[in-house]
Design an enzyme around this catalytic site. Structure first.
Site: not given
Length: 187
Positions: A46-47
């Site tokens: 997700v980062c």
């Protein structure tokens, strides 16, 4: 106790920024608007989507006089390696702070002690160093840069217009409210 309206604690950290390693401190951010975006770890899932979204909107933050700082418990060396190897992260032009000592993550109360990583924490800090917006997510929930921009605009608006408040769904240029006895029960 909430961190809202508290002054950020003193810190010094190394960051990767525009091909160089730089030092960032509470003194570096003093006197201007800043956004701190904590995330769990480099080379994850997700980062990079969040950091790329911030990179795509970075010019807008800059126009508003806001510096963006991404922070993870990785080192500034890991940030450089990620920047050099990821198409999404190669777009990042804002400072990427390394927090291997966990000082910043503890200061902002986002450290997951048993894992040594940060929660997804977003903090808007005014020029006086006070935290004006605070949002913390579970690590499985990504953030949206456009919503962060809206919140920064609202924080800047109310800072420039004491006595006014921004209602739900407020967008730049929309009507604000001036709390008074006359409004009680009429909204």
């Amino acid at each position: 106790m909430s961190l809202i309206n508290t002054v950020i604690k003193p810190f010094k950290a190394q960051a990767f920024h525009n091909g160089k390693f730089i030092e960032v401190s509470n003194e570096t951010v003093a006197g201007k608007w800043a956004v701190f975006v904590f995330y769990p770890a480099d080379f994850t899932f997700v980062c990079p989507t969040e950091l790329e979204d911030l990179a795509d909107n970075y010019a807008e933050f800059q126009k508003m006089g806001v510096e963006v700082y991404s922070v993870s418990t990785d080192t500034h060396f890991a940030h450089k390696a990620w920047h050099d190897t990821s198409e999404a992260i190669s777009k990042v032009n804002y400072p990427m702070i390394g927090d291997p000592t966990h000082q910043l993550s503890r200061n902002f109360d986002v450290l997951i002690e048993e894992e040594g990583i940060a929660l997804r924490g977003t903090f808007v800090v005014n020029p006086e160093g006070e935290i004006k917006v605070l949002e913390i997510h579970d690590n499985g929930i990504g953030r949206v840069a456009s919503e962060l921009l809206r919140k920064v605009k609202a924080a800047q608006y109310i800072a420039a217009h004491p006595g006014e408040v921004c209602p739900a769904k407020w967008e730049e240029g929309a009507k604000t409210l001036t709390p008074s006895l006359d409004l009680v029960g009429k909204i």
